[in-house]
Design an enzyme around this catalytic site. Structure first.
Site, PDB file in Angstrom:
ATOM      1  CG  ASP A 197      10.313  -7.577  -5.703  1.00 26.44           C
ATOM      2  OD1 ASP A 197      11.460  -7.575  -5.233  1.00 26.44           O
ATOM      3  OD2 ASP A 197       9.599  -8.601  -5.710  1.00 26.44           O
ATOM      4  CD  GLN A 200       9.846 -11.800   0.909  1.00 28.02           C
ATOM      5  OE1 GLN A 200       9.142 -12.415   1.722  1.00 28.02           O
ATOM      6  NE2 GLN A 200      10.914 -12.341   0.349  1.00 28.02           N
ATOM      7  CE  LYS A 223      11.589 -15.101  -2.491  1.00 31.39           C
ATOM      8  NZ  LYS A 223      12.715 -15.194  -1.569  1.00 31.39           N
TER       9      LYS A 223
END
Lengths: 404, 168
Positions: A197, A200, A223
Site C-alpha cells: 500500500d 502515504q 494523496k
C-alpha cells in the site's frame, strides 16, 4: 515543461482564498495545485468524451489521453510496462478489486494472509472478508520500537500455507518510511505474493515497484495532489493474465452472450465501466507537477519542515508521540497530556489550523499502542516552518486552556 | 490559569470552548463517583474515540443518582456533567423530554411542546436554559455526536434490553 514558482504554496489556489489556512492534514487528502485544476477544467470543457468506445475524434482523443496517463503513471512508479497500470477510483477500490478477484485458485480454505498491525482499514477489511469467504486465516505482524514492521516476526508468521502479504509502505499514523526489500525477499523465498500500500509514500519520494519486488502496488491520486476520483492498481505483468477481474461490465469484453461472455486480455480488463477520464488526466498533471519540482527539492523541503516539527515537539513536555519521531517521517501523530485529541483538533480549527483527530482509520494500530485516539500532523510540499510555528503556538494555547 | 487578552477574545461567543462549558469539563458533576446499585452501559464514538460509562441508580422511575467515567473529550465530559447535574432527583419522563429537546436542537428542527413536564420552549433551535453551556456546539456539527453520546448511552440503559449491566 510547466513553470512552477519557488513559493510552492502559491501554486495552490486555496491559499489565495484562505491565506491564514495552515493545512496539516495531507495524509487525509492533499490540496490541489492550479495546474491540476486547470487541466481537469480544460479536459471537461473541451475534450470530454467516453474513452475506448466511440469511433469519432473526440472519443479517440480521450482514449489517447488515458493511454498517455497510463504511460506516465507506469514511468512514475518504475513499472515494467503500461500493461501493469489499472485505473480505479481510489486505493480502497483497488484493494477490494484484488481481494474479490482472488479466487479459490489463489487462496483456499486453510491458507493464511498476513497484514501488519499498522494497516489502514482499507487494507484490512477486504482481507477479513476474503478470509471469511474462503475459510482462510488473517494473521497480523507487529512493529519494532521504531514503528517499522518487525521482519523477524513476519518471518515467523510465514509458512507453507501463506499466500499473500498485504503491507503498508508508510503508516498513515506513524509516518515512517519502511523498507520493502526484506519483505519482498521473504515473499519470493516462500512463494508468497506481496501487495504494498503506497498511499502515504507516493507524494514523498520516488517509487520503483520493480526494485521493490512487489507483486501489487496501490495508491490514490488524491494523496498526491491530483484531487479525488482516481487510484492506481499496479499488477506485476506476469500476473495479469492469471487474475480474473471481479468488477465486471462494459468495456472489458470480447463477446457477450446470454449465458457466457469472454473478457479482453491485458490490464484494461480491470477497468470495467466508464473511466473517470477527468480524474485520470488530473493525475497525469499531478505527476508532471511533482516531476517539474523534482524529488530532490521535495525531500529537502520535507526534511527541513519535519526537523522543525520534531524539535518543537521535543521541546514540550506535554507532547508525546507513538514512536520517536524521525526526520525522514512524512507525518507525526501526537498526544497532548490532559487534552483529548478531538478538543485539540477543534481548538486548532478555530485558529485555521487543519489536523486530523481520532484513530485515522487505524483502530487496530491504536489498540496495539493502547490508545483511543491521537492528533495527526501530516506534511506536504506547501508546508513551511512558519506553519509549524503557528501550530506550536496554538498547541500551547490549547493545552493551557483545556488540559485537566 | 492565566488568561491573556488573546485567549479571552478566542473565548467569545463564537468559540466552542466557552467558560461555562469549560467549567463542566474541568469539574464535572458525577465524574468517577461510585454508585453501588446502578445500571450501567458503555457508549463509544467511533469517529473520535470517545468512551464513556454511564451509570444510573433509578428506583421506580425516580432517578436517585448518576455517574460517569471514561476517556472522552471536553464536549462529552461537559455534556455528561450537565446530564448528571440536571437529572438527579428527576424521573425518566423528564430525561426523555430533555434528551428529545437536545436532539431536536442539534437537528435544528422546530420543537413542539408535547410534554407534561415544565419545559416550556416552542421555538426552533433553543435549548433549555439548564443545557445552555452546550449552545456553541450547534455551530460545530462534527462535535454534536460528542454532546449526544452520554444522553444516548443513558437512553440505551433506560429504554433497551441490550448493553445494560448492573454495577457493583
Amino acid at each position: 515543461m510547466q513553470k512552477i514558482s519557488d513559493d510552492w504554496k502559491a501554486e495552490f489556489p486555496v491559499f489565495s482564498k484562505i491565506p491564514e489556512l495552515v493545512y496539516l492534514d495531507s495524509a487525509a487528502t492533499t490540496l490541489v495545485p492550479a495546474c491540476v485544476v486547470s487541466r481537469i477544467s480544460d479536459y471537461l470543457s473541451f475534450e470530454h468524451a467516453n474513452s475506448h468506445r466511440g469511433l469519432y475524434k473526440l472519443s479517440a482523443d480521450a482514449t489517447a489521453l488515458v493511454d498517455e496517463a497510463r504511460l506516465s503513471l507506469a514511468q512514475f512508479i518504475g513499472a515494467e510496462s503500461v500493461n501493469t497500470i489499472a485505473f480505479c477510483s481510489c486505493a480502497t477500490e483497488a484493494l477490494n478489486i484484488l481481494a474479490q478477484s482472488f479466487t479459490d485458485t489463489v487462496i483456499r480454505k486453510g491458507d493464511n494472509l498476513i497484514v501488519s498491525i499498522a494497516e489502514h482499514h482499507a487494507n484490512i477489511l477486504p482481507w477479513q472478508a476474503l478470509c471469511e469467504r474462503v475459510g482462510a486465516e488473517l494473521r497480523f505482524v507487529g512493529l519494532n520500537e521504531w514503528g517499522q514492521l518487525d521482519v523477524a516476526a513476519l518471518e515467523s508468521l510465514v509458512d507453507e500455507h501463506t499466500r499473500l502479504m498485504a503491507l503498508t509502505q508508510v503508516s498513515n499514523v506513524l509516518g515512517v518510511l519502511d523498507e520493502v526489500a526484506p519483505w519482498a525477499a521473504l515473499a519470493k523465498a516462500n512463494g508468497v505474493k506481496l501487495l504494498v500500500d503506497g498511499c502515504q509514500a507516493v507524494a514523498h519520494g520516488p517509487v520503483d515497484v520493480r526494485a521493490m519486488g512487489c507483486d501489487f502496488y496501490v495508491f490514490s491520486g488524491h494523496k498526491m495532489y491530483a484531487g479525488s476520483g482516481v487510484g492506481v492498481l499496479y499488477i506485476r505483468e506476469s500476473h495479469v493474465d492469471s487474475i480474473q477481474p471481479s468488477k465486471l461490465g462494459g468495456g472489458i469484453v470480447k463477446t457477450v452472450g446470454r449465458q457466457v461472455s469472454s473478457l479482453i486480455d491485458g490490464i484494461e480488463k480491470f477497468e470495467a465501466g466508464s473511466r473517470n477520464t477527468a480524474a485520470i488526466v488530473g493525475l497525469k498533471a499531478a505527476v508532471n507537477f511533482i516531476n517539474t519540482i523534482g524529488w530532490a527539492r521535495i525531500k529537502a523541503q520535507q526534511k527541513t519542515v519535519m526537523s522543525c516539527l520534531i524539535k518543537s515537539i521535543n521541546e514540550r513536555d506535554y507532547l508525546s508521540t507513538f514512536i520517536p519521531a524521525q526526520e525522514e517521517s512524512v507525518l507525526v501523530s501526537v498526544f497532548a497530556e490532559g487534552v483529548h485529541s478531538h478538543d485539540l483538533s477543534s481548538y486548532l480549527d478555530q485558529q485555521n489550523i487543519a489536523v486530523r483527530a481520532g484513530h485515522h482509520c487505524a483502530e487496530p494500530l491504536h489498540a496495539y499502542f493502547e490508545k483511543n485516539s491521537s492528533t495527526r500532523i501530516s506534511l506536504a510540499l506547501y508546508n513551511n516552518t512558519q506553519d509549524i510555528q503557528k501550530l506550536m503556538c496554538a498547541l500551547d494555547e490549547a493545552h493551557e486552556l483545556l488540559a485537566i | 490559569m492565566r488568561l491573556t487578552n488573546s485567549w479571552l477574545f478566542k473565548m467569545q461567543e463564537h468559540s466552542l470552548f466557552q467558560q461555562q462549558l469549560l467549567s463542566h469539563h474541568r469539574n464535572p458533576v458525577g465524574f468517577e463517583t461510585m454508585l453501588s446499585h446502578a445500571k450501567e452501559a458503555w457508549g463509544h464514538n467511533a469517529t473520535c474515540g470517545d468512551e464513556i460509562l454511564m451509570q444510573i441508580d433509578i428506583q421506580d422511575e425516580h432517578i436517585e443518582a448518576l455517574a460517569f467515567r471514561g476517556d472522552s473529550c471536553a464536549i462529552c465530559r461537559a455534556s455528561a456533567s450537565l446530564l448528571c447535574e440536571q437529572l438527579s432527583g428527576k424521573n425518566k419522563e423528564y430525561f426523555a423530554a430533555l434528551f428529545h429537546a437536545l436532539k431536536l436542537f442539534f437537528e435544528d428542527e422546530t420543537v413542539m411542546p408535547n410534554s407534561s413536564c415544565d419545559l416550556n420552549f416552542a421555538s426552533k433551535a433553543q435549548l433549555p436554559e439548564a443545557l445552555s453551556p452546550l449552545n456553541p456546539v450547534s455551530r460545530y456539527p462534527i462535535r454534536k455526536q460528542c454532546a449526544l453520546l452520554p444522553w444516548q448511552t443513558l437512553s440505551d440503559i433506560l429504554y433497551t434490553e441490550e448493553g445494560c449491566t448492573r454495577a457493583g
